[in-house]
Structures are given as C-alpha cells and as structure tokens.
Motif scaffolding. Structure first.
Motif, mmCIF file in Angstrom:
data_model
loop_
_atom_site.group_PDB
_atom_site.id
_atom_site.type_symbol
_atom_site.label_atom_id
_atom_site.label_comp_id
_atom_site.label_asym_id
_atom_site.label_seq_id
_atom_site.Cartn_x
_atom_site.Cartn_y
_atom_site.Cartn_z
ATOM 1 N N MET B 1 0.846 -1.194 0.000
ATOM 2 C CA MET B 1 0.000 0.000 0.000
ATOM 3 C C MET B 1 0.876 1.237 0.000
ATOM 4 O O MET B 1 1.905 1.273 0.674
ATOM 5 C CB MET B 1 -0.881 -0.030 1.247
ATOM 6 N N LYS B 2 0.453 2.229 -0.776
ATOM 7 C CA LYS B 2 1.285 3.430 -0.864
ATOM 8 C C LYS B 2 0.449 4.643 -1.255
ATOM 9 O O LYS B 2 -0.588 4.499 -1.894
ATOM 10 C CB LYS B 2 2.384 3.226 -1.899
ATOM 11 N N PHE B 3 0.918 5.828 -0.852
ATOM 12 C CA PHE B 3 0.399 7.069 -1.426
ATOM 13 C C PHE B 3 1.513 8.101 -1.453
ATOM 14 O O PHE B 3 2.440 8.056 -0.655
ATOM 15 C CB PHE B 3 -0.856 7.582 -0.704
ATOM 16 N N PHE B 4 1.434 8.992 -2.432
ATOM 17 C CA PHE B 4 2.462 10.026 -2.602
ATOM 18 C C PHE B 4 1.767 11.227 -3.213
ATOM 19 O O PHE B 4 1.060 11.108 -4.201
ATOM 20 C CB PHE B 4 3.602 9.512 -3.496
ATOM 21 N N PRO B 54 4.929 16.654 -12.172
ATOM 22 C CA PRO B 54 4.730 15.286 -12.675
ATOM 23 C C PRO B 54 5.953 14.396 -12.472
ATOM 24 O O PRO B 54 5.827 13.212 -12.143
ATOM 25 C CB PRO B 54 4.433 15.487 -14.171
ATOM 26 N N MET B 55 7.154 14.972 -12.619
ATOM 27 C CA MET B 55 8.362 14.159 -12.434
ATOM 28 C C MET B 55 8.572 13.846 -10.953
ATOM 29 O O MET B 55 8.989 12.741 -10.588
ATOM 30 C CB MET B 55 9.586 14.872 -13.010
ATOM 31 N N ALA B 56 8.259 14.809 -10.091
ATOM 32 C CA ALA B 56 8.410 14.589 -8.639
ATOM 33 C C ALA B 56 7.513 13.428 -8.192
ATOM 34 O O ALA B 56 7.940 12.560 -7.412
ATOM 35 C CB ALA B 56 8.073 15.859 -7.866
ATOM 36 N N ARG B 117 17.794 13.518 -2.604
ATOM 37 C CA ARG B 117 18.779 13.331 -3.664
ATOM 38 C C ARG B 117 18.128 13.272 -5.047
ATOM 39 O O ARG B 117 18.736 13.682 -6.031
ATOM 40 C CB ARG B 117 19.508 12.002 -3.380
ATOM 41 N N THR B 118 16.898 12.744 -5.130
ATOM 42 C CA THR B 118 16.349 12.419 -6.454
ATOM 43 C C THR B 118 15.031 13.106 -6.827
ATOM 44 O O THR B 118 14.742 13.227 -8.016
ATOM 45 C CB THR B 118 16.113 10.895 -6.581
ATOM 46 N N VAL B 119 14.222 13.496 -5.864
ATOM 47 C CA VAL B 119 12.890 14.017 -6.212
ATOM 48 C C VAL B 119 13.009 15.505 -6.571
ATOM 49 O O VAL B 119 13.509 16.300 -5.763
ATOM 50 C CB VAL B 119 11.889 13.803 -5.059
ATOM 51 N N PRO B 120 12.581 15.893 -7.793
ATOM 52 C CA PRO B 120 12.794 17.272 -8.236
ATOM 53 C C PRO B 120 11.889 18.294 -7.539
ATOM 54 O O PRO B 120 10.845 18.700 -8.052
ATOM 55 C CB PRO B 120 12.559 17.214 -9.743
ATOM 56 N N ILE B 121 12.334 18.664 -6.351
ATOM 57 C CA ILE B 121 11.712 19.713 -5.543
ATOM 58 C C ILE B 121 12.873 20.598 -5.087
ATOM 59 O O ILE B 121 13.951 20.087 -4.786
ATOM 60 C CB ILE B 121 10.985 19.121 -4.318
ATOM 61 N N TRP B 122 12.644 21.915 -5.056
ATOM 62 C CA TRP B 122 13.701 22.848 -4.644
ATOM 63 C C TRP B 122 13.162 23.787 -3.591
ATOM 64 O O TRP B 122 11.991 24.154 -3.622
ATOM 65 C CB TRP B 122 14.190 23.676 -5.843
#
Lengths: 83, 142
Positions: B1-4, B54-56, B117-122
């Motif tokens: 189970m997951k949510f994001f 969308p990429m995040a 390291r990887t999720v495109p958020i600034w």
C-alpha cells in the motif's frame, strides 16, 4: 523537430523563463541537446557549474545517450533540495 | 500500500500517519520535516518550495516501490508541501508501517535521504536581506 524545455528554481531565475521552445535537428542525442540548450538559453553557463546541472527527458533523468524525439519535454535544473 | 502527494495546503502529520494502519502491522514511523529558522548560522524568514510536479510524483513512486522491495514494510505514504512555508511548518511527511519497528525506522531514514537526492523539488531560503535557491547535497545526508 521542436521540443519544449522547462526550467525550475535557480535555472528559471537564470534564464528568466520557465519554458522555451527549441528547434533541434532530427536524431539529436541528449548530450548534444543539452549543449544546444546551454548555448541558446543565456544565463545558464553564466550562473551555473554546468557539470552539476541535471537534465531530464519526458520526466525521467537523462543519461545523455537517449535520442530526442519531436515533441519531447526536456528540463534543466540544479541539484534538488526538497525535504 | 502506498500514497504520494504534493499539496500547497498545510500538512496534518497525525492524520497522514493514520492513513496507513494495516492490520498486519504493529508500528508506523513518521518523519515530520519542518522549516528550520537557522541554517549555518543564518536566520531564515520563510521558505518557498517549488517542484517539477509530474516528475516529482513519478520519482516519489519509484522510491516507495524500491523501499517496499528492500525492507520488510507494508505501507508507505509521502506528502510534500509546496509554496511559501513559515518557520516550524511541516514541509514533508514520510510514514512507514511495518510488522516490527526496526524496518520502519530504517526505511524511513532511507526514504528521506533518497528523496533529498532524487525528487525534483527545490527550496528557496528567504532572509531579511536576500534569498537563495538551495542546491542539494548529492549524498542526501544533510
């Protein structure tokens, strides 16, 4: 062929745009496409260590070897800093 | 189970954690990441978070799938807030449920390290006398 290039955060500030459209030769490889973007979008080379910039194609990190296709969504951004 | 999820609304940490309480589990570890006032001695007024949305979301899902594969855990939820955040407000919540607590603690630490390291958020730090887009530490350790 035409592609869309997106900028975020620091790269958006450097270029002064969040999105630009670029014309690239058919069959351009990712590393060449990034060079084109760095040449055509003023502010990137001036404000960033280009070796540290990240490049994505259709929302996936690029390894520089992919072939770019017409209509692709490219993005150039700095090391991420979420959390 | 997951949510994001990504949202510009304030995060209710307890409510997010309680969304994953599977019957086979006995523990949920939740990280409540919030805005720090002092970074390297400099006083922050507030932060602004921006994402390549969308990429995040895609990268968040990849991380969760890797964690579900790598650790003995049953459920993961990640919610990141975007926009302007004041000092002390929650910017990210990561909740992990597992039958036993150790896997939940370890995977929660792994998830935040990888997210940074990887999720495109600034994040942009705004001070009384200026502002700067923070460039991430590629190791994800900070």
């Amino acid at each position: 062929m035409k592609v869309k290039v997106l900028f975020f955060g620091a790269t958006a500030d450097s270029v002064g745009e969040r999105e630009v459209r670029l014309e690239l030769p058919d069959g351009t490889f990712a590393d060449k496409a990034l060079e084109e973007i760095l040449d055509k979008c003023e502010g990137l080379r001036e404000n960033h260590d280009v070796g540290q910039l990240h490049f994505s194609i259709n929302q996936e990190y690029s390894n520089g070897k992919e072939t770019i296709c017409d209509g692709d969504e490219l993005a150039v951004f700095t090391a991420v800093s979420g959390g | 189970m997951k949510f994001f999820e990504l949202t510009s609304e304030p995060l209710d940490v307890g409510a997010i954690a309680r969304r994953i309480v599977p019957e086979e589990c006995g523990a949920t570890v939740t990280l409540d990441g919030y805005v720090r006032k002092f970074t390297k001695g400099r006083e922050t007024d507030y932060l602004v978070y921006e994402a390549y949305e969308p990429m995040a979301l895609k990268e968040m899902e990849k991380l969760i799938d890797k964690a579900l594969d790598k650790y003995e855990i049953a459920a993961v939820g990640i919610v990141h807030r975007l926009g302007k955040l004041d000092i002390g407000e929650t910017s990210v919540v990561i909740s992990v449920s597992s039958p036993h607590r150790r896997a939940a603690f370890e995977s929660c630490e792994w998830l935040i390290k990888e997210l940074k390291r990887t999720v495109p958020i600034w994040k942009k730090e705004v001070y009384a006398d200026g502002e700067v887009w923070v460039e991430g530490d590629v190791s994800g350790e900070q």
